[in-house]
Write a protein that holds these residues in place. Structure first.
Motif, mmCIF file in Angstrom:
data_model
loop_
_atom_site.group_PDB
_atom_site.id
_atom_site.type_symbol
_atom_site.label_atom_id
_atom_site.label_comp_id
_atom_site.label_asym_id
_atom_site.label_seq_id
_atom_site.Cartn_x
_atom_site.Cartn_y
_atom_site.Cartn_z
ATOM 1 N N THR A 64 -11.770 -11.052 8.104
ATOM 2 C CA THR A 64 -10.948 -10.064 7.411
ATOM 3 C C THR A 64 -9.470 -10.401 7.548
ATOM 4 O OG1 THR A 64 -10.449 -8.476 9.193
ATOM 5 C CG2 THR A 64 -12.665 -8.383 8.245
ATOM 6 N N VAL B 194 -17.229 -13.197 -0.932
ATOM 7 C CA VAL B 194 -16.012 -12.404 -0.801
ATOM 8 C C VAL B 194 -16.355 -10.938 -0.988
ATOM 9 C CG1 VAL B 194 -13.715 -11.949 -1.733
ATOM 10 C CG2 VAL B 194 -14.561 -14.300 -1.603
ATOM 11 N N TRP C 230 -7.636 -11.131 -4.329
ATOM 12 C CA TRP C 230 -7.888 -12.382 -3.631
ATOM 13 C C TRP C 230 -7.952 -13.512 -4.653
ATOM 14 C CZ3 TRP C 230 -12.388 -15.264 -4.570
ATOM 15 C CH2 TRP C 230 -13.371 -14.592 -5.326
ATOM 16 N N ILE D 52 -6.227 -13.853 0.644
ATOM 17 C CA ILE D 52 -6.874 -12.538 0.647
ATOM 18 C C ILE D 52 -5.884 -11.463 1.075
ATOM 19 C CG2 ILE D 52 -9.167 -13.496 1.086
ATOM 20 C CD1 ILE D 52 -8.920 -12.649 4.016
ATOM 21 N N GLN E 197 -7.348 -5.647 1.855
ATOM 22 C CA GLN E 197 -8.559 -4.945 1.453
ATOM 23 C C GLN E 197 -9.717 -5.905 1.194
ATOM 24 O OE1 GLN E 197 -8.846 -1.527 1.443
ATOM 25 N NE2 GLN E 197 -6.810 -1.625 2.351
ATOM 26 N N THR E 198 -9.592 -7.122 1.709
ATOM 27 C CA THR E 198 -10.551 -8.185 1.406
ATOM 28 C C THR E 198 -11.058 -8.837 2.684
ATOM 29 O OG1 THR E 198 -9.449 -8.622 -0.710
ATOM 30 C CG2 THR E 198 -10.854 -10.373 0.159
ATOM 31 N N SER F 68 -14.465 -7.366 -1.410
ATOM 32 C CA SER F 68 -13.086 -6.950 -1.672
ATOM 33 C C SER F 68 -12.999 -5.655 -2.461
ATOM 34 C CB SER F 68 -12.351 -8.057 -2.439
ATOM 35 O OG SER F 68 -11.001 -7.687 -2.681
ATOM 36 N N GLU F 69 -12.015 -4.848 -2.083
ATOM 37 C CA GLU F 69 -11.558 -3.720 -2.887
ATOM 38 C C GLU F 69 -10.106 -3.944 -3.282
ATOM 39 O OE1 GLU F 69 -12.309 0.060 -1.078
ATOM 40 O OE2 GLU F 69 -14.427 -0.379 -0.672
#
Length: 221
Positions: free
Chosen positions: A6, A211, A217, A196, A199-200, A213-214
């Motif tokens: 993260t 991956v 990236w 990233i 949030q990724t 993610s929100e």
């Protein structure tokens, strides 16, 4: 070993769900060891108050405070001074490693010096990295992230994955972390690399990369 790499911890629903799916039992039944070592090598985060905040679960980056059955501290700089039989069994029994941010090369150095780097590939555990704790798994970190200078003067990390990581993309407090900066950084990396944002995360299981993610990236190949 399963990796959840993260930028800023387990800080959204998607990353949290990815972590739960990687565990073979509920979080409440898992033992964790947090590793703050990277913080000591970085002037912004250690030693001192922020190191305590990470260990105690009082930081802004959810990792230690997710509801684990127990959380211990594994300080890598101390391990070379004690017998392996005092800490290796503990490491082998741990379900999750929670590895803080800080300086990735300082962390890589002490992972090697302590012997933990040799053990990690054989462990049946989940490794959760944050920032430098994620970058350390890469082959290299790139010149932009060389802070603490290792004895060999290189930017080599552990090489447990085949890609490098540019964390904290577009962070409001890091004006040098724009996508343009990431593109410039990536041109100096031999091999694939990811930029990233906070949030990724990047999930790696048996060499398979995904991956989660929100946010934002990009993969540079």
């Amino acid at each position: 070993m399963k990796l959840l790499l993260t930028s800023a911890g387990v800080n959204n629903k998607s990353i949290h769900e990815a972590l739960v799916a990687m565990l073979d039992k509920p979080i409440a039944d898992c033992t964790a060891l947090c590793i703050p070592t990277a913080m000591y090598g970085h002037p912004w985060v250690g030693p001192g108050v922020r190191t305590w905040e990470f260990i105690s679960g009082n930081s802004e980056n959810p990792m230690v405070d997710l509801g684990w059955k127990s959380v211990g501290v594994l300080e890598l700089t101390a391990l070379p001074s004690i017998h392996k039989e005092r800490w290796v069994p503990l490491v082998k029994e741990t379900d999750v490693f929670l590895v803080s941010g800080g300086d990735a090369l300082y962390l890589a150095h002490w992972m090697r010096q302590s012997g933990l780097a040799d053990l990690l590939p054989s462990l049946d555990a989940v490794y959760v990295g944050m920032s430098a704790g994620s970058m350390v798994m890469a082959p290299v970190v790139g010149e932009d992230f060389v802070g603490w200078n290792p004895p060999n003067g290189e930017d080599e990390a552990l090489g447990m994955v085949d890609f490098s990581i540019f964390p904290h993309l577009d962070h409001e407090m890091l004006p040098e972390n724009t996508m343009a900066d990431a593109e410039k950084w990536a041109r100096g990396i031999k091999g694939p690399s990811y930029a990233i944002d906070d949030q990724t995360a990047i999930k790696v299981i048996d060499g398979e990369v995904e991956v989660v993610s929100e946010g934002n990236w990009r993969l540079f190949s």
